[in-house]
Design a protein around this motif. Structure first.
Motif, short mmCIF file in Angstrom:
data_model
loop_
_atom_site.label_atom_id
_atom_site.label_comp_id
_atom_site.label_asym_id
_atom_site.label_seq_id
_atom_site.Cartn_x
_atom_site.Cartn_y
_atom_site.Cartn_z
N GLN A 9 0.86 -1.12 -0.10
CA GLN A 9 0.09 0.18 -0.01
C GLN A 9 0.89 1.19 -0.02
O GLN A 9 0.59 2.18 -0.73
CB GLN A 9 -0.81 0.13 1.18
CG GLN A 9 -2.33 0.07 0.95
CD GLN A 9 -3.33 0.08 2.20
OE1 GLN A 9 -2.69 0.11 3.19
NE2 GLN A 9 -4.34 0.19 1.90
N GLY A 10 1.77 1.34 0.84
CA GLY A 10 2.74 2.48 0.96
C GLY A 10 3.37 2.34 -0.53
O GLY A 10 3.64 3.73 -0.86
N ASP A 11 4.06 1.61 -1.05
CA ASP A 11 4.50 1.83 -2.26
C ASP A 11 3.46 2.19 -3.52
O ASP A 11 4.01 2.94 -4.20
CB ASP A 11 5.14 0.23 -3.06
CG ASP A 11 6.09 -0.37 -2.08
OD1 ASP A 11 6.93 0.46 -1.45
OD2 ASP A 11 6.50 -1.50 -2.25
N GLU A 15 3.86 5.75 -5.54
CA GLU A 15 3.90 5.72 -7.07
C GLU A 15 2.86 6.96 -7.46
O GLU A 15 3.17 7.59 -8.34
CB GLU A 15 3.61 4.07 -7.58
CG GLU A 15 3.72 4.08 -9.05
CD GLU A 15 3.40 2.69 -9.47
OE1 GLU A 15 3.11 2.63 -10.79
OE2 GLU A 15 3.64 1.91 -8.58
N LYS A 16 1.85 6.85 -6.81
CA LYS A 16 0.70 7.77 -7.19
C LYS A 16 1.23 9.25 -7.08
O LYS A 16 1.06 10.21 -7.91
CB LYS A 16 -0.46 7.58 -6.54
CG LYS A 16 -1.27 6.49 -6.80
CD LYS A 16 -2.71 6.35 -6.04
CE LYS A 16 -3.40 5.09 -6.48
NZ LYS A 16 -4.80 5.12 -5.63
N PHE A 21 3.28 14.16 -9.61
CA PHE A 21 4.37 15.22 -9.54
C PHE A 21 4.94 15.27 -11.14
O PHE A 21 5.25 16.46 -11.49
CB PHE A 21 5.39 15.10 -8.52
CG PHE A 21 5.22 15.71 -7.53
CD1 PHE A 21 5.32 17.20 -7.08
CD2 PHE A 21 4.46 15.02 -6.27
CE1 PHE A 21 4.98 17.80 -5.94
CE2 PHE A 21 3.92 15.86 -5.00
CZ PHE A 21 4.15 17.07 -4.94
N ASN A 22 5.14 14.13 -11.51
CA ASN A 22 5.60 14.20 -12.97
C ASN A 22 4.63 14.71 -13.87
O ASN A 22 5.29 15.50 -14.90
CB ASN A 22 5.98 12.52 -13.27
CG ASN A 22 7.08 11.92 -12.78
OD1 ASN A 22 8.05 12.77 -12.41
ND2 ASN A 22 7.25 10.91 -12.48
#
Length: 92
Positions: A9-11, A15-16, A21-22
């Motif tokens: 979940q943290g990963d 990633e989101k 930000f990208n």
């Protein structure tokens, strides 16, 4: 929930965040290019007007003070939409 699920979940959250930000960076780079283009076009427009003004003045030398005064007169007449607040895409 076990430790592996919590890590996954943290990963996923990281990633989101990274993707958001990208996307924001891409959006800002695009907006920067648009604004720079508008500034460049406005600058070319003013320079062209100043050249025409200097030609019409009968060949008299144009001073920097004259050029600044001419620009100041024309600025309020121009609609310069350089810094518009744009809505961010709903994906952010």
């Amino acid at each position: 929930m076990n430790l592996v699920d919590l890590k996954n979940q943290g990963d996923a959250v990281r990633e989101k965040i990274e993707n958001a930000f990208n996307d924001l960076r891409k959006f800002l780079e695009k907006e920067e290019g648009i604004i720079k283009g508008q500034v460049e076009m406005q600058e070319e427009h003013f320079l062209q007007q100043l050249e025409e003004s200097a030609t019409q003045s009968g060949g008299n030398p144009v001073t920097v003070e004259h050029l600044i005064a001419d620009i100041k007169k024309k600025l309020p007449q121009e609609d310069i939409p350089l810094l518009k607040v744009r809505r961010l895409a709903s994906s952010f």
